[in-house]
Write a protein that holds these residues in place. Structure first.
Motif, short mmCIF file in Angstrom:
data_model
loop_
_atom_site.label_atom_id
_atom_site.label_comp_id
_atom_site.label_asym_id
_atom_site.label_seq_id
_atom_site.Cartn_x
_atom_site.Cartn_y
_atom_site.Cartn_z
N PRO A 117 4.84 16.86 42.02
CA PRO A 117 4.01 15.69 42.35
C PRO A 117 2.69 16.09 42.99
N GLU A 118 1.66 15.28 42.75
CA GLU A 118 0.33 15.60 43.27
C GLU A 118 0.29 15.67 44.78
N GLY A 119 1.05 14.81 45.45
CA GLY A 119 1.05 14.81 46.91
C GLY A 119 1.99 15.82 47.52
N GLY A 120 2.56 16.67 46.69
CA GLY A 120 3.53 17.64 47.18
C GLY A 120 4.94 17.05 47.14
N GLY A 121 5.88 17.78 47.62
CA GLY A 121 7.26 17.33 47.61
C GLY A 121 8.09 18.04 46.56
N LYS A 122 9.33 17.64 46.46
CA LYS A 122 10.29 18.27 45.57
C LYS A 122 9.94 18.00 44.11
N PRO A 123 10.04 19.02 43.23
CA PRO A 123 9.77 18.79 41.81
C PRO A 123 10.67 17.70 41.24
N GLU A 124 10.12 16.92 40.33
CA GLU A 124 10.85 15.83 39.68
C GLU A 124 10.94 16.09 38.18
N PHE A 125 11.92 15.46 37.54
CA PHE A 125 12.06 15.62 36.09
C PHE A 125 10.98 14.83 35.36
N VAL A 126 10.42 15.46 34.32
CA VAL A 126 9.47 14.76 33.47
C VAL A 126 10.22 13.76 32.59
N HIS A 127 9.48 12.92 31.89
CA HIS A 127 10.05 12.08 30.84
C HIS A 127 9.57 12.63 29.50
N THR A 128 10.43 12.55 28.49
CA THR A 128 10.08 13.04 27.16
C THR A 128 10.16 11.90 26.15
N LEU A 129 9.24 11.92 25.19
CA LEU A 129 9.19 10.92 24.13
C LEU A 129 8.96 11.61 22.80
N ASN A 130 9.47 11.02 21.73
CA ASN A 130 9.26 11.59 20.41
C ASN A 130 9.13 10.47 19.39
N GLY A 131 8.39 10.76 18.33
CA GLY A 131 8.22 9.76 17.28
C GLY A 131 7.75 10.38 15.98
N SER A 132 8.16 9.79 14.88
CA SER A 132 7.71 10.24 13.57
C SER A 132 6.31 9.71 13.32
N GLY A 133 5.46 10.61 12.88
CA GLY A 133 4.10 10.15 12.66
C GLY A 133 3.43 10.67 11.41
N LEU A 134 4.02 10.63 10.23
CA LEU A 134 5.20 9.89 9.82
C LEU A 134 6.14 10.82 9.04
N ALA A 135 7.25 10.27 8.53
CA ALA A 135 8.09 10.99 7.58
C ALA A 135 7.31 11.08 6.27
N VAL A 136 6.97 12.30 5.85
CA VAL A 136 6.03 12.47 4.74
C VAL A 136 6.62 11.99 3.42
#
Length: 430
Positions: free
Chosen positions: A370-389
């Protein structure tokens, strides 16, 4: 992966969320293993403390010349050491068991995801374009005169068996043009970083992106242990595994055009005609790694990136939010974009855009500071087809087909096709 601490704090909420997915309650079994594991750890710590105390007393007994006490304490130290080793091994086995149990439980749906049993309960949230009214009966992609001779399923069957295709000539070039158009748009317009990643990965990458252990049968594994990726979601997402990122690095937005491989183990007899469902196909993938506070907005941004591609190609589509009973294992919320296929007289999925929250990040230990310091936190992940060819190729061919067997191609592809905008009935670009 689920946080066992959150399950301890509110097991009822955990089971209620699973019930929305039509899954059996699991909190009781998880907490029983967790309690046994914690008890073993505590007992091992207590035995370790006794061992340490006895070890300190051994020297004193020897210095006093108290042989009987010395031998008793030595035996006690040995006994406690064996006890600690055994209990630590038991705790480790229980930890492995608990982790495996947690890894097989689907992600919990976001609060705003509609409840439902299957795809019939999905909710339409957007629709673009009017399906074309034909003055003839539209054909499926593989039946169109200008396409049929260039889409060779017999040759593919000779080479590899069913659910493969060999594309030739102008249709192969059109397929390639679609992938280039997608990648260029993502890089130049959408601000994604283009990546070129392997299609062979280790167990850890498949596990970290929730493809193992539950869905191993849906993928292909080589004889020396590598897995063929089902999508570059695996490589792009796992690229941050084990990292502690600075908050300022987020979001990380990536795209890749790769071969993809799926065994389609659960789809026997489904979509066997044409190239709608293949063992080997190509896809342009989008992946974002974000701050937890930004993931919902990022999902909507990714969705628009995919929708805009279809709009540029002039393909009518509809967007649905998947209900709890139709979402994928790792998803917290999923939007499907379904392109109109006149040959089937139906909308068919051409993209899925999902947020997993911290579900994948926990499995692969991907965090940010975190920008203000503190214990590391888990990120969020996202995925998407852009597109199926391949599916996009089907949509372009079916929507652009003409009565004489030719196909009018989208103007957006002209720069990739030497300025040509038609596929002739003989299968030539003109």
């Amino acid at each position: 992966m689920h946080d066992i601490r959150a399950i301890r704090e509110n097991p009822e909420a955990f089971d209620a969320a699973l019930a929305r997915r039509q899954e059996a309650p699991a909190a009781s079994d998880l907490l029983a293993v967790d309690a046994e594991r914690r008890a073993k750890i505590q007992a091992a710590e207590e035995a370790q403390a006794e061992q340490n105390r006895a070890s300190k007393q051994v020297g004193a007994a020897k210095a006093k010349g108290d042989e009987a006490e010395f031998e008793r304490l030595r035996a006690l130290v040995a006994s406690k050491k064996a006890e600690v080793t055994a209990m630590q091994a038991e705790a480790k086995d229980l930890d492995v068991k608990l982790t495996d149990m947690l890894a097989r439980i689907a992600n919990l749906p976001a609060a705003d995801v509609p409840d439902g049993a299957d795809e019939t309960d999905n909710v339409e949230v957007n629709r673009w374009g009017e399906p074309r009214v034909f003055d003839f009966a539209p054909k499926e992609h593989f039946e169109i005169d200008g396409v049929a001779r260039a889409m060779d399923f017999e040759m593919a069957a000779k080479l590899s068996g069913s659910r493969f295709v060999v594309l030739k000539g102008a249709v192969a070039r059109l397929h390639r043009a679609l992938a280039q158009f997608m990648i260029d748009t993502h890089v130049e317009t959408n601000g994604l970083t283009e990546m070129q990643t392997p299609v062979l990965v280790r167990d850890e990458a498949m596990y970290g992106t929730d493809k193992l252990p539950k869905f191993g049968d849906d993928s292909y594994q080589t004889t020396n242990g590598w897995w063929l990726i089902p999508t570059s979601e695996v490589t792009l997402t796992y690229s941050v595994a084990g990292d502690i990122l600075d908050a300022a690095q987020l979001p990380i937005r990536m795209t890749a055009h790769t071969l993809c491989f799926r065994s389609e183990a659960g789809s026997a007899g489904k979509d066997t005609a044409g190239m709608l469902r293949q063992h080997q196909f190509e896809k342009v993938e989008m992946v974002s790694i974000t701050h937890p506070d930004e993931s919902d907005a990022e999902q909507k941004r990714m969705l628009r990136c995919a929708e805009a591609l279809l709009e540029a190609l002039g393909i009518p589509y509809r967007t649905v939010v998947l209900c709890t009973g139709d979402m994928g294992f790792g998803a917290r919320r999923t939007y499907d974009i379904e392109a109109w296929l006149p040959g089937q007289d139906a909308y068919r999925e051409i993209s899925s855009v999902s947020t997993t929250g911290d579900f994948q990040a926990r499995r692969m230990n991907a965090r940010f500071r975190p920008e203000g310091g503190g214990k590391p936190e888990f990120v969020h992940t996202l995925n998407g087809s852009g597109l199926a060819v391949g599916r996009c190729l089907i949509a372009v061919l079916e929507n652009g087909q003409q009565q004489d067997g030719s196909v009018r191609l989208p103007d957006a592809l002209a720069p990739y096709l030497g300025g040509r905008t038609m596929l002739s009935p003989e299968g030539q670009l003109v």
